[in-house]
Structures are given as structure tokens and as C-alpha cells.
Enzyme design. Structure first.
Site, PDB file in Angstrom:
ATOM      1  N   SER A  28     -11.138  -0.927  -0.745  1.00 33.46           N
ATOM      2  CA  SER A  28      -9.844  -0.937  -0.045  1.00 33.46           C
ATOM      3  C   SER A  28     -10.007  -1.232   1.432  1.00 33.46           C
ATOM      4  O   SER A  28      -9.103  -1.783   2.062  1.00 33.46           O
ATOM      5  CB  SER A  28      -9.164   0.431  -0.181  1.00 33.46           C
ATOM      6  OG  SER A  28      -8.640   0.607  -1.468  1.00 33.46           O
ATOM      7  N   ASN A  32     -13.641   0.155  -7.167  1.00 29.23           N
ATOM      8  CA  ASN A  32     -14.718   1.071  -6.764  1.00 29.23           C
ATOM      9  C   ASN A  32     -15.431   1.723  -7.931  1.00 29.23           C
ATOM     10  O   ASN A  32     -15.931   2.839  -7.821  1.00 29.23           O
ATOM     11  CB  ASN A  32     -14.138   2.166  -5.860  1.00 29.23           C
ATOM     12  CG  ASN A  32     -13.474   1.594  -4.631  1.00 29.23           C
ATOM     13  OD1 ASN A  32     -13.892   0.567  -4.112  1.00 29.23           O
ATOM     14  ND2 ASN A  32     -12.417   2.266  -4.168  1.00 29.23           N
ATOM     15  N   HIS A  45      -3.895   5.929   3.434  1.00 28.32           N
ATOM     16  CA  HIS A  45      -4.574   4.720   2.953  1.00 28.32           C
ATOM     17  C   HIS A  45      -3.989   3.463   3.598  1.00 28.32           C
ATOM     18  O   HIS A  45      -4.715   2.638   4.167  1.00 28.32           O
ATOM     19  CB  HIS A  45      -4.435   4.689   1.429  1.00 28.32           C
ATOM     20  CG  HIS A  45      -5.304   3.702   0.728  1.00 28.32           C
ATOM     21  ND1 HIS A  45      -4.883   2.424   0.427  1.00 28.32           N
ATOM     22  CD2 HIS A  45      -6.561   3.807   0.231  1.00 28.32           C
ATOM     23  CE1 HIS A  45      -5.847   1.790  -0.220  1.00 28.32           C
ATOM     24  NE2 HIS A  45      -6.880   2.601  -0.355  1.00 28.32           N
ATOM     25  N   ASP A  75       0.847  -1.188   0.000  1.00 28.29           N
ATOM     26  CA  ASP A  75       0.000   0.000   0.000  1.00 28.29           C
ATOM     27  C   ASP A  75       0.884   1.239   0.000  1.00 28.29           C
ATOM     28  O   ASP A  75       1.999   1.200  -0.521  1.00 28.29           O
ATOM     29  CB  ASP A  75      -0.923  -0.048   1.236  1.00 28.29           C
ATOM     30  CG  ASP A  75      -2.287   0.564   0.971  1.00 28.29           C
ATOM     31  OD1 ASP A  75      -2.338   1.798   0.816  1.00 28.29           O
ATOM     32  OD2 ASP A  75      -3.280  -0.185   0.914  1.00 28.29           O
ATOM     33  N   ASN A 133      -6.829  -3.075  22.813  1.00 29.24           N
ATOM     34  CA  ASN A 133      -6.218  -2.486  24.005  1.00 29.24           C
ATOM     35  C   ASN A 133      -7.140  -1.489  24.698  1.00 29.24           C
ATOM     36  O   ASN A 133      -6.706  -0.712  25.539  1.00 29.24           O
ATOM     37  CB  ASN A 133      -4.913  -1.784  23.613  1.00 29.24           C
ATOM     38  CG  ASN A 133      -5.128  -0.845  22.422  1.00 29.24           C
ATOM     39  OD1 ASN A 133      -6.266  -0.575  22.040  1.00 29.24           O
ATOM     40  ND2 ASN A 133      -4.052  -0.366  21.849  1.00 29.24           N
TER      41      ASN A 133
END
Ligand code: CA
Ligand code: CA
Length: 455
Positions: free
Chosen positions: A418, A350, A259, A204, A272
Site C-alpha cells: 500500500s 501483502n 491508511h 482509500d 515545505n
């Protein structure tokens, strides 16, 4: 009518009347009396009438093979509608357009007997019914829209262990955690499968490895000594402690976009008590930067990134990226990953298209293609669809308003396939933490067999 004298003059009375002929009604009015018709590869047409005195026309046909069925209803002068029914008379598809508009039904049908019902909405009308079916393999549970449907960790991880689906557990976290809940990740966590021991490469824009929700889950290259200017492990890359940057040709894999950091958090943000929680929150992220900070890259960089991930210990590769053409080097790298037991998870794209873009379209052979749904499990309008080829290993996952990590310690919502792909990459990591020996083919089979349209 001509009236005329033969001889002489006369008055006369002409009486006339006209009654409509009985309408043609060759189709029976019930399932039991349905007109038997043949549906084959050539279109056949049937003319008939429905209206106030004939409220149902039934047709019966049998398909010897599974196939793609097409029906058209045309030529109406009033509003009539049409339904497709299965052998027990349940409606499986219908077309109910208004007015005299033509009706149509297309459907993938298995071999068997079916019925067509034509009926009036208002008024009386003739109609022309045209039907055909082409033989095609139909896979149960596969939709040209959503592929095999929503990925399901409770079933997929159980499937990786050859066990029955894990029992439901309470919803995890808050409203921002809808994604992990929609894919049933907490059910796998409750059994102790959290992605431990699994490395997921994120190809990425890079990853903010210093983010408080990611820092504990970043893969490092144990064979490399930082900043000594040497390629200590001899893998061809100098000082690649935190992966490699194929977009810029250096070892800086930080994310100047956002991204890649968002994708990484969906996979492995820590559980956490703050921020986001990843689907496989004990897996480790290998940052492989194949896209520049502006989000662009080359297929040669993507292909090299795939090979780097495979050769340096990744078990899963997430690729939330795509391009407008195919590429032989990427194809070869995908095949290499599959041959080494590395599962490549690819965003479908997309464009709202009828089939995945590239490289997700390669999921007919290797890895998985992923489309996006919203928090109600409705297909996102932007998501590329699965397409008519059921060899496409396509599933859906959360991809609308997904909450995850952003660079510089941030968080935010992003939408896209994505965001959907890393949910599936996370589920695959959960599967591999349960059974590290699964092959690409086994993961593809289990993921699709346990997804929403099938199970
Ligand atoms: Ca090295
Ligand atoms: Ca967290």
C-alpha cells in the site's frame, strides 16, 4: 571361487586382487571438450562421476528458442554441486547444497548456447543429471520476483519527454526521505517536473484534507457549491466538493483510519521544509473514499470510485487495496479508466504470494502493479511477487517503514505494498506533468522499460 580336487590331495596358493574399473567419464573436463547434450521439452538424463581424479564435468547445449530451463542433479553419495554458465563461460546460476542433497536450477533462458558444470565439493560420487526446457517467451529484464524492478523517476520522466535520463542530483532531505530518493524523484524535480497540473485520485479510507502537509494540494470540485444540498454540476453526487464517499454513500471523505492519509502524503505531501515530502509534491489529491474507517469496502464501491475519478478529472488513480476474488464491475471500470487515458496504480498485495492479488493482477492489461522493497532495494518478504507472466506490468517501490502523513496533523511509519503503490503513482504524476498526453499504454511501457531490472 570354488577349488576342488580332481584326483589326489594337494596344497595350493590362491592369489586374488581387485582394482576398481575406471569411472565412467563421458563429460569433458573443460568448456572446449564439453559433452554435447540435447535439452528439450522431454527430460533427458545423463549418468556420470566426479571426484578427486575428475574435478569437472562440462556439458554443452543450445536452445533454439527462449524458454524455462530446469536441471536436477540426484543420486549422489558425496557432496557435488552444479553451475549453469552462459556461452562465454560466466556462471549465471548455481546450486550448492550441502552433503548428498539433490541440486536443482531453474532459469529463464534466451535462445543460445549454455554450459553445465558438475563438480565435487568433497569425495567421489556418481550422479544423475536431468535436464529439460520448455519454450516460453522470455522478456529481458523481467523477473518473476521483482517484475521489471525498481521504478526510476529520473529515467521514466525523461522517457516521457523522449530524453536521455536526467542527471543525478544530491540526496534530498533527511533519513525519512529515503523513499523519494530511492525512486530518483529529486532528479525530475530539478528539471521542474513536480506533478503540477496533475490530479491523483486516492481510492482509500479517505484523506485528512486539513493536514498542514496536504491542505494545499487537495483537489476540489469547481462545479459544486458546498452544502447547498444540490448536485450543482449534475454528476450524480450532491455537494461532492472534496470527492465522494462510496463506502458510506455521502460526501464525507475524511479519513477515520489512517491508511488513505498516509498514501496521499507519499504522493503529494508539500515540499515545505517540514514533515514529509511527496514524490509529486505539486500534484493534487482527489479523495475518493471506497473503504470505510475500518478499512473494508465492496467491489461495487471500488468500481464506482474508479468511474467517479475518471469522470471528474483524475489523471492517475492509486488503489492500495485488494480482495480475494475478481470482479467484473471492477474489470470494466479499469478498462474504462485505461480507455480514457487514466493510469491506475495498484498495490500487489501483502501475502508473500508468487503473483499479485486482485485487482493488481489486472496489470497484465491495464495500469501498473507495484511490489514493495526496503531502503536497501531488497524485496519485502510480505510483498506479493510479479509471477512468471512478463505481460504483468509490475515494478517495485519503497514499502518498508515509509514515513508519511497521518490524520490530525500526524506523521508516522507504515509498511506494505500500500505504501509502495503511491510512490509509483507519484512517478506517473511526474511523467504527466512533463507530458500530459501520455496514454495508459505509453506510461506502462515507459515505466517498465526504465525500471531497475531493465535499465
Ligand atoms: Ca455533484
Ligand atoms: Ca512537508
Amino acid at each position: 571361487i570354488r577349488v576342488y580336487p580332481y584326483t589326489g590331495d594337494t596344497n595350493y596358493n590362491l592369489a586374488v586382487s581387485a582394482a576398481p574399473l575406471a569411472p565412467v567419464d563421458l563429460a569433458g573436463n573443460t568448456l572446449a571438450t564439453a559433452r554435447a547434450i540435447t535439452v528439450g521439452s522431454s527430460t533427458t538424463s545423463y549418468t556420470d562421476w566426479v571426484g578427486s581424479t575428475d574435478t569437472n564435468d562440462y556439458y554443452r547445449f543450445t536452445l533454439a528458442n527462449s524458454g524455462n530451463f530446469n536441471l536436477g542433479l540426484t543420486g549422489m553419495t558425496a557432496d557435488a554441486d552444479v553451475q549453469l554458465l552462459n556461452s562465454s563461460g560466466s556462471v549465471i546460476a548455481s546450486s550448492v547444497r550441502t552433503g548428498t542433497a539433490s541440486e536443482s536450477i531453474t532459469s529463464q533462458l534466451s535462445a543460445g548456447t549454455y554450459y553445465i558444470r558438475v563438480y565435487p565439493y568433497t569425495g567421489d560420487t556418481n550422479y544423475n543429471l536431468a535436464v529439460s526446457a520448455t519454450t516460453a517467451t522470455v522478456t529481458p529484464g523481467y523477473s518473476a520476483i521483482s517484475g521489471y524492478g525498481l521504478v526510476n523517476a529520473a529515467k521514466a520522466v525523461a522517457g516521457a519527454l523522449n530524453q536521455t535520463p536526467f542527471a543525478d542530483v544530491p540526496t534530498f532531505g533527511g533519513a525519512n526521505d529515503w523513499g523519494v530518493n530511492l525512486v530518483n524523484a529529486p532528479e525530475a524535480w530539478a528539471r521542474g517536473y513536480t506533478g503540477q497540473g496533475v490530479v491523483v485520485a486516492v481510492l482509500d479510507t479517505g484523506v485528512d484534507r486539513n493536514h498542514a502537509d496536504l491542505a494545499g494540494n487537495i483537489w476540489t470540485n469547481a462545479g459544486e457549491i458546498a452544502n447547498d444540498g444540490l448536485d450543482n454540476d449534475g454528476n450524480g453526487y450532491v455537494d461532492d466538493v472534496y470527492g465522494w464517499n462510496f463506502a458510506n454513500g455521502n460526501n464525507n471523505t475524511l479519513d477515520g483510519n489512517r491508511h488513505g492519509t498516509h498514501v496521499a502524503g507519499t504522493i503529494a505531501a508539500a515540499n515545505n521544509g517540514f514533515g514529509a515530502t511527496g514524490v509529486a509534491y505539486n500534484s493534487r489529491i482527489m479523495p475518493v473514499k471506497v473503504l470505510s474507517d475500518s478499512g473494508s469496502g465492496s467491489y461495487s464501491g471500488v468500481a464506482q470510485g474508479i468511474r467517479y475519478a475518471v469522470d471528474n478529472g483524475a489523471d492517475v488513480i492509486n488503489m492500495s487495496l485488494g480482495g480475494g476474488s475478481t470482479d467484473s464491475a471492477v474489470q470494466s471500470a479499469l478498462q474504462y479508466a485505461s480507455s480514457r487515458g487514466v493510469i491506475v496504480v495498484m498495490a500487489a498485495g501483502n501475502a508473500g504470494a508468487a503473483q499479485p492479488g486482485y485487482p493488481a493482477s489486472s496489470a497484465t492489461s491495464w495500469g501498473l502493479a507495484v511490489g514493495a522493497v526496503d531502503s536497501s532495494n531488497q524485496m519485502a518478504s510480505f510483498s506479493n511477487r510479479a509471477g512468471s507472466n512478463s505481460s504483468m506490468r509490475y515494478v517495485t517501490a519503497p514499502g518498508v517503514q515509509v514515513y508519511s502523513t497521518l490524520p490530525n496533523g500526524g506523521y508516522g511509519f507504515l509498511s506494505g505494498t500500500s505504501m509502495a503503490a503511491p510512490h509509483v503513482a507519484g512517478v506517473v504524476a511526474l511523467m504527466l506533468s512533463a507530458n500530459p498526453n501520455l496514454t495508459d499504454a505509453q506510461v506502462r511501457q515507459i515505466i517498465t522499460a526504465t525500471a531497475g531490472n531493465v535499465a
